[in-house]
Write an enzyme that holds these catalytic residues in place. Structure first.
Site: not given
Ligand SMILES: Cc1cc2nc3c(=O)[nH]c(=O)nc-3n(C[C@H](O)[C@H](O)[C@H](O)COP(=O)(O)O)c2cc1C
Length: 340
Positions: A65-66, A111, A139, A172, A177, A268, A297, A318
């Site tokens: 939820d950016k 991403n 964040n 952060n 990216n 993931g 993950g 996420y």
């Molecule tokens: C599409 C996407 C956008 C993300 N954007 C951010 C972000 O804006 N700031 C941040 O700290 N992490 C961001 N993350 C990282 C997630 O918060 C998390 O640290 C990472 O995906 C690992 O968790 P997961 O495996 O449960 O997804 C993003 C991850 C995804 C997949």
């Protein structure tokens, strides 16, 4: 049930469009009073860290939820807290599309959004519309055209704007990216950055009579020496928690699969073990001095428990929601409660 019907359709669409559609559907369910049913009964599992009382240890990770648009709908799913953003001080479009890719065979996502953001003013307006009284983290990122030497000004500007609409802020410095952002994790750059954030937070706490907690979020790709240095600086500079971890630029576990060559941060299933190992190392280094929020993950209650047992006080997810749907939150929490 609903998600298993919707998932094959969503997975046929471009990933970013599917994300928008899924969130709009959740929002529509919220408006018609249906989304609460996706959660089921949520057990109470209180955790107190950072001076905050969390009703349960499972939170939403940053990036879903950016723009702070879906707080009430997401809260319906049973989360103990939501981390929204990343947000940048000024609006910016992020990287060109396509910039989001699923690798379903490996339950992975790549991403390279690059902090697409409505900017902190519009973000705060959106956030104020939400009614949920639960714990919100924001964040914070920096604008792409802000050089690293001036990054602190971006983090300070956003912290000041969100101060009264959040319970904690996450610095952060670990998104892959935004060019060179991760260099801010080196002790030389991190020390003055965190010192300034801490100092300003103390001033704002005096002014507002309320203390915003500060967390730093680190990359899953840090080596043991870097991890040790970050942990030391975070402690010395008054951080309230460390979030471990952000995405990886490695492609371990997805090689040869469609989209695995796309650039960006991978999340993931393939980051799960690495993130859990990092939490265990951090827990040894910190020895209780700072709480850890574990992320990376988590697809099941067993995975969440792994991270809690490795030393995390709270966990977030996420990617799990993308592959297992919104019911995952209630399922994980009930699974955790059963095996306490
Ligand atoms: C599409 C996407 C956008 C993300 N954007 C951010 C972000 O804006 N700031 C941040 O700290 N992490 C961001 N993350 C990282 C997630 O918060 C998390 O640290 C990472 O995906 C690992 O968790 P997961 O495996 O449960 O997804 C993003 C991850 C995804 C997949």
């Amino acid at each position: 049930m609903i998600y298993s019907l919707l998932k094959p359709l969503l997975f046929k669409l471009d990933a970013e469009r599917a994300h928008g559609l899924a969130m709009d559907s959740l929002q529509a369910m919220h408006c018609s009073g249906l989304s609460r049913q996706l959660a089921g009964d949520i057990p109470s599992m209180p955790v107190r860290i950072m001076g905050l009382d969390f009703p349960n240890p499972l939170g939403l990770a940053a990036g879903l939820d950016k723009h702070a648009q879906y707080i009430d709908a997401l809260a319906d799913l049973g989360f103990g807290f939501l981390e929204i953003g990343g947000v940048t001080p000024r609006p910016q479009p992020g990287n060109p599309k396509p910039r989001l890719f699923r690798i379903p065979e490996a339950e992975a996502i790549i991403n390279r959004f690059g902090f697409n953001s409505v900017g902190v003013d519009a973000f705060v307006t959106n956030r104020r519309r939400a009614r949920w009284p639960g714990i919100i983290g924001v964040n914070l990122g920096k604008n792409a055209d802000t050089p690293n030497e001036r990054a602190v000004e971006d983090y300070l500007a956003s912290m000041e704007r969100i101060y009264n609409v959040a319970h904690f802020a996450t610095i952060n410095v670990s998104s892959p990216n935004t060019k060179n952002l991760r260099a801010l994790q080196s002790a030389d750059e991190l020390d003055p950055l965190l010192a300034r954030m801490h100092q300003r937070r103390e001033e704002l706490a005096q002014q507002h009579g309320k203390r915003l907690a500060l967390a730093i979020k680190i990359s899953v790709d840090l080596n043991p020496t870097e991890l040790q240095a970050v942990a030391r600086v975070a402690q010395q500079r008054g951080m309230d928690a460390i979030i471990a971890a952000n995405t990886t630029t490695t492609r371990d576990g997805v090689q040869g699969l469609p989209h695995s060559e796309e650039s960006g941060g991978m999340s993931g299933a393939p980051v799960r073990e690495k993130s859990t190992a990092m939490i265990a190392s951090l827990s040894r280094i910190l020895d209780g001095a700072l709480p850890i929020i574990g992320v990376g993950g988590i697809m099941s209650a067993a995975h969440a428990r792994e991270k809690l047992q490795a030393g995390a006080s709270l966990v977030q997810l996420y990617s799990g929601m993308v592959f297992h749907g919104p019911q995952l939150i209630g399922n994980i929490l009930r699974g955790l409660a059963r095996q306490r």
